[in-house]
Write a protein that holds these residues in place. Structure first.
Motif, short mmCIF file in Angstrom:
data_model
loop_
_atom_site.label_atom_id
_atom_site.label_comp_id
_atom_site.label_asym_id
_atom_site.label_seq_id
_atom_site.Cartn_x
_atom_site.Cartn_y
_atom_site.Cartn_z
N SER A 24 5.41 2.02 14.52
CA SER A 24 6.75 1.58 14.16
C SER A 24 7.79 2.68 14.34
O SER A 24 8.97 2.46 14.19
CB SER A 24 6.78 1.08 12.72
N MET A 38 5.31 -0.43 4.58
CA MET A 38 5.49 -1.43 5.63
C MET A 38 4.67 -2.67 5.36
O MET A 38 5.11 -3.77 5.58
CB MET A 38 5.06 -0.77 6.95
N ASP A 58 5.94 -5.51 2.90
CA ASP A 58 6.99 -6.46 3.21
C ASP A 58 6.56 -7.90 2.99
O ASP A 58 5.38 -8.23 3.03
CB ASP A 58 7.39 -6.33 4.69
N ILE A 65 6.46 -11.43 4.63
CA ILE A 65 6.45 -11.86 6.03
C ILE A 65 6.64 -13.37 6.14
O ILE A 65 6.34 -14.11 5.20
CB ILE A 65 5.12 -11.47 6.73
N GLU A 68 15.76 -17.55 10.34
CA GLU A 68 16.80 -16.54 10.17
C GLU A 68 17.21 -16.40 8.72
O GLU A 68 17.36 -15.31 8.18
CB GLU A 68 18.04 -16.93 10.99
N LEU A 93 14.61 -14.57 6.85
CA LEU A 93 14.57 -13.15 7.17
C LEU A 93 15.74 -12.41 6.51
O LEU A 93 15.60 -11.28 6.06
CB LEU A 93 14.59 -12.93 8.69
N ARG A 94 16.86 -13.09 6.43
CA ARG A 94 18.02 -12.45 5.80
C ARG A 94 17.78 -12.20 4.33
O ARG A 94 18.42 -11.35 3.72
CB ARG A 94 19.26 -13.35 5.98
N ASN A 128 15.39 -10.79 2.86
CA ASN A 128 14.38 -9.75 2.62
C ASN A 128 12.97 -10.11 3.05
O ASN A 128 12.02 -10.00 2.29
CB ASN A 128 14.32 -9.41 1.13
N ALA A 129 12.88 -10.53 4.30
CA ALA A 129 11.55 -10.75 4.86
C ALA A 129 11.60 -10.33 6.32
O ALA A 129 12.68 -10.11 6.86
CB ALA A 129 11.15 -12.21 4.74
N ARG A 130 10.44 -10.23 6.93
CA ARG A 130 10.45 -9.94 8.35
C ARG A 130 9.45 -10.86 9.04
O ARG A 130 8.62 -11.49 8.39
CB ARG A 130 10.09 -8.47 8.63
N ARG A 131 9.55 -10.93 10.35
CA ARG A 131 8.61 -11.77 11.10
C ARG A 131 7.20 -11.20 11.00
O ARG A 131 7.00 -10.00 11.13
CB ARG A 131 9.01 -11.84 12.58
#
Lengths: 605, 452
Positions: A604, B1, B4, B6, B96, B99-100, B102-105
């Motif tokens: 990353s 990391m 997170d 997801i 979207e 994700l906005r 506080n998450a990620r793909r």
């Protein structure tokens, strides 16, 4: 360069000898000069895995092996009928002669001074060792100090309900030093060990026991030994009876072990007789050995009859065994509880992580056994001097020596009971054998000046002889069961050993073959495939070692770790994955979690 | 990391009614609270709620949302599964939004990876998830589910216990110089049993490819004998489930058909007419014969209303030695003489008279297909292994065989037996993921689709 060694037990002796031979002005301090090299427990050196240690000590130039041969009165190779990797040498020794041998040897060493006193304090300044202070008030300055005080730290003896402070029966325990060590911030753990009763030889009916004679011919431990060793005594095998079981069960409440008086954690592998009765309730009998302690005394060591029960119960036990029913005790069995330091506070040199040039070796590190102690002493002594000479440290790997396995185990995993070496602790058991101890570690002995060139050359010739024999096996062919094989291939078969091979060959393959010659050849042929596989393992381990864990890694951020694993990692701060794996409780799955975290982190970036 | 939260689409993109978005991690609950509008406000885990996805008070789509609270969820974390309409724009908008907040793909396979590292499933089970999703047959799917339920894991764990028991005995022998060893014959027998099971699994695994791809059946016969009708019959028959894989050449139509939960690849080959000298046609005919040769079985159709001719005979030649079903179609308009001639010509064969048009005796075709799969459906073994597992099992089996052999030989070397045991245990640890080469681990999880 000045080195002080505290304690003249098996660890202290090797440490002091090595340090002095490598040029340091060494002082060996003991509470009691007459007890130098005292064998507090069984009058024997070696055994399975322990014999392996002694051979390594020998090949590195240590002295335990020489003392064992000189004072040996009974020589036996254990597991003779099993494979070469697990064959082990064991001697019964004359305890008095052993002490004398060592004391004389040490008194004659250059650069070595033996001094009787009690150390009260280690003098430290700026996290560095400066010297030691004695109870009388005097001091000796030193650049390095090796603590090898065995079971003497806050030692407490238990015989039934009687307890008294002692480092060993009738020898004062060390309380000042124990307190000092705690004050310096070292964590300790309370351990216990026991020793059986000694009986008067004339009061035993020897007819009732099975003789266990020594080997014919007896095989010595040491490459230094030029004289022929001889068996002078026989040991005897006996069994306890159902009555013994009854006596013990009826009186368990009198045993401090079972009444909870002793908090120390005892060894599972050297259990007291009451331990065995309780743990194996279905067994009607347990075996024990009667071992003479010397040629000039009548003390017989009852190996297997350790106990902390009161004396009168011990006597009842003896009465319940035919052959021992009229026996007379010369010394009762007893248990001893003592402080050991938690060995994870040491690095692989056996130096304390916190204080420079302060080393710990032997039973004080939570190990049990003379041989385990002696190996540590040797390593500590060598490293103490190497560091003062500003040279690279001497650390043996797990695939190189049992000494490496032992030290690695205790400093990375710690101990929760007295650590005893077993062959199963070694992943590379097939490579760590008595027959190749010289091949593996003598180079170090030579390098550090502990082994002389002449002896080294002599042994190298023997090694060459063996290697030549192996090559000859590959070239000679024979007909066997209607097919042609090389002798090498034939020896690989499980039903064929070297003697059988010579029989089939019709003539001798090796002139004047020794037991070691035979073991070496058999091992190299029969284990070849497995050793290849294990070498791959070694490479894999080395790979893991190369994956460094950054110093400031936040273990709280790594998922997939259990809380206790996380705590251990935070505490130990391993510098690479291989060291992390060695921490007790850290599983390969946890290593994967860390590895993946590190990989993702770099990805990353 | 890895801390997170997801999110990812868990259903394939494409034309479908519903899309499922999955969210896993500690922010799941707050995400739901922010983007889902519903009354009443409180959501109880494991219940499906009808609601709306909103973006700043504007409704984006209707949805059904289900919450799973940790640790009682697939990944062991808080999970939300949101079903919305499978419209790519809506899907993207909802993602979207998530994700906005506080998450990620999610990375490929990350959900299952989390399940694995939270000890919800072991490696064998983790791999099964991927294979379950990709499983092409009901039967294969049920076997893979067997893996997921841990049946293979169970077998392996039991084996491990026995190996350790034996190992302890051997080590005791070595350390304490004991010689009574043959008492351990029970453990050795148990290990032998496990070894036999693994051997069976390996033998059976030959069939897994078949089960996944399907047995290939060719429907052969001369022009106009009724092949297409048979083909359509198989496709339309509601005993089978159809999946469309259009053929690529004009010579064949190939369809995948499920009969009894097992896949078949049925190829309707071009009608063979030796009379045609057209070179293109000839080329097609050549390919037809090749296809027949490569197939697992053939359904050979004859015509009850027309004379036998060269084409019939030529085809019969080609199918000699193959598993086959020979049917005479159009029995409703059969000519008795022709029937007699056909029967005498194929005297030694079993021939069935059917009529596809009139629905006479068409069961024989289904029975035939079912029969082909009977030797595969070995009731003893109800799990399948993938390539990674197969390789490890082969190595394990070699250790076990060697171990049993050595244990039974009198002059055995205890320390060598101990090495074999160590080796076997290491492989078992690799199988269940307790030790694994992390490249493999990474490899396994990255093969997963995103959202799994």
């Amino acid at each position: 360069m000045k080195v002080v060694v505290i304690g003249a037990g098996h660890a202290g002796i090797e440490a002091a000898y090595a340090a002095s031979k490598m040029g340091a002005k060494t002082t060996l301090v003991t509470i009691h000069l007459e007890s130098i090299a005292q064998m507090s427990c069984n009058p024997s050196i070696g055994g399975i895995a322990k014999g392996h240690l002694v051979k390594e000590i020998d090949a590195m130039g240590g002295i335990m092996s020489r003392a064992a041969d000189s004072t040996g009165i009974h020589f036996k190779i254990l597991n003779r009928s099993k494979g070469p990797a697990v064959r082990a040498t064991r001697t019964q020794n004359d305890k008095v002669k052993y002490r004398d041998f060592m004391k004389n040897f040490l008194e004659k060493c250059e650069n070595l001074r033996v001094y009787q006193s009690i150390v009260s304090e280690i003098i430290i300044k700026n996290e560095k060792v400066k010297g030691v202070r004695f109870v009388e008030g005097n001091e000796i300055m030193a650049d390095a100090v090796i603590i090898a005080c065995g079971t003497f730290l806050n030692g407490k003896i238990y015989i039934g309900n009687t307890t008294y402070n002692a480092g060993r029966s009738n020898e004062p325990s060390s309380t000042h030093l124990a307190e000092n060590i705690k004050d310096l911030g070292f964590k300790t753990i309370r351990l216990k060990t026991g020793t059986p009763m000694r009986l008067h030889s004339d009061s035993i009916d020897w007819e009732k026991f099975e003789p266990q004679p020594g080997d014919d011919p007896p095989v010595p431990f040491s490459i230094f030994t030029e004289f022929k060793v001889k068996n002078r005594i026989t040991c005897y095998l006996g069994y306890t009876t159902p009555k013994v079981k009854e006596v013990i069960n009826d009186n368990l409440d009198l045993s401090p072990l079972f009444s909870g008086k002793i908090d120390g954690i005892g060894p599972r592998y050297c259990p007291s007789i009451e331990d065995k009765i309780v743990k194996f309730p279905n067994r009607e009998r347990h075996h024990f050995y009667l071992e003479p302690e010397g040629l000039n005394n009548k003390e017989i060591y009852a190996n297997g009859l350790s106990s902390s029960l009161p004396v009168h119960i011990q006597e009842e036990i003896l009465k319940s065994i035919p052959g021992l029913d009229k026996s007379v005790m010369m010394r009762p069995a007893y248990a001893i509880e003592y402080d050991a330091i938690v060995p994870t506070q040491l690095n692989h040199k056996l130096e304390s992580k916190k204080i420079d040039n302060l080393y710990f070796a032997g039973q004080v590190n939570g190990t049990s056994g003379y041989e385990e102690a002696a190996s540590q002493g040797l390593i500590a002594g060598i490293n103490a001097v190497l560091k003062l000479k500003n040279k690279d440290p001497f650390i043996l790997r797990r695939d190189e020596a049992y000494t490496g396995v032992l030290i690695d185990d205790i400093v990375t995993k710690g101990v929760d009971e007295p650590y005893r070496l077993f062959t199963s602790r070694a992943e590379f058991r097939l490579q760590l054998r008595e027959d190749n101890a010289f091949e593996r570690v003598s180079g170090y002995g030579l390098k550090f000046g502990l082994l002389n060139n002449k002896l080294f050359a002599k042994e190298m010739r023997k090694l060459k002889k063996r290697k030549d024999a192996i090559n000859k096996l590959k070239e000679t062919k024979l007909k066997f069961r209607d097919r042609t094989y090389t002798l090498y291939h034939l020896l690989k078969m499980p039903e064929i050993d070297f003697d059988k091979l010579e029989e089939l060959n019709g003539s001798k393959i090796l002139k004047d073959k020794t037991f070691t010659d035979v073991s070496y050849i058999e091992a190299n042929v029969k284990y070849e495939g497995y050793i290849k596989i294990q070498n791959d393992e070694v490479k894999r381990m080395e790979k893991l070692e190369k994956i460094k864990i950054p110093e400031h890694v936040d273990y709280l951020k790594i998922d997939g770790l259990s809380t206790e694993v996380r705590q251990k990692l935070i505490k130990n701060r391993p510098s690479n994955l291989s060291d992390a794996l060695k921490i007790s409780g850290v599983t390969p799955a946890a290593i994967n979690a860390i590895s993946i975290y590190l990989t993702l982190k770099t990805r990353s970036l | 990391m890895n801390d997170d939260t997801i999110a990812a689409l868990s259903t394939p993109l494409g034309i479908a009614g519903i899309a499922l978005i999955r969210v896993s991690g500690k922010n799941t609950l707050s995400i739901i609270n922010n983007i889902v509008e519903r009354t009443p406000k409180k959501i109880i885990p494991k219940r499906a709620y009808h609601a709306f996805i909103v973006n700043e008070s504007k409704r984006v789509d209707e949805c059904v949302v289900t919450l799973y609270k940790k640790p009682n969820s697939y990944t062991g974390e808080d999970i939300a599964e949101i079903s919305i309409h499978s419209n790519p724009f809506i899907i993207e908008e909802v993602l979207e939004l998530i994700l906005r907040n506080n998450a990620r793909r999610a990375l490929p396979g990350e959900f299952t990876y989390r399940a694995f590292k939270n000890r919800k499933i072991d490696l064998i089970q983790a791999e099964s998830v991927n294979e379950l999703i990709n499983a092409n047959s009901k039967y294969y799917a049920s076997m893979k589910f067997g893996n997921l339920e841990g049946k293979l894991s169970e077998l392996i764990k039991k084996l491990r216990v026995n190996l350790i028991k034996l190992g302890i005995k051997i080590e005791t022998m070595i350390e304490f110089e004991e010689d009574q060893f043959l008492e351990e014959i029970d453990i050795i027998n148990e290990i032998q049993k496990s070894s036999n099971i693994i051997e069976k699994i390996l033998l059976n695994s030959r069939f897994t490819e078949v089960l996944n791809k399907g047995l290939s059946i060719v429907v052969a016969g001369k022009v106009n004998v009724g092949k297409s009708s048979l083909f359509n019959l198989l496709l339309m028959e509601d005993r089978s489930i159809i999946s469309h894989t259009p053929g690529t050449t004009r010579d064949f139509i190939r369809e995948r058909v499920y009969v009894n939960g097992l896949p078949f690849e049925i190829t309707d080959v071009a009608g063979i007419d030796n009379a045609i000298k057209d070179s293109v046609e000839q080329e097609g005919i050549k390919r037809t014969y090749e296809k027949i040769k490569k197939s697992d079985a053939v359904v050979f159709m004859l015509d009850a209303s027309r004379e036998l001719d060269e084409s019939d005979l030529k085809i019969f030649e080609t199918i000699k030695g193959k598993q086959r079903l020979i049917v005479i179609n159009k029995i409703d308009i059969a000519n008795r003489n022709i029937l007699k001639k056909i029967r005498s010509n194929f005297e030694k064969e079993k021939i069935y008279e059917i009529s596809i048009k009139e629905n006479i005796n068409i069961d024989v075709v289904f029975s035939f297909l079912k029969g082909l799969t009977n030797n595969i459906k070995n009731r003893d073994i109800n799990f399948i292994v993938n390539q990674r597992q197969k390789d490890l099992l082969k190595r394990l089996e070699a250790f076990l065989r060697s171990l049993v052999k050595m244990s039974k030989t009198k002059k055995s070397n205890a320390e060598i037996i101990a090495e074999e045991i160590r080796g076997a245990i290491k492989i078992i640890a690799e199988l269940t993921g307790d030790i694994s080469n992390d490249e493999i681990l990474n490899g396994i999880f990255s093969k997963f689709c995103v959202g799994k």
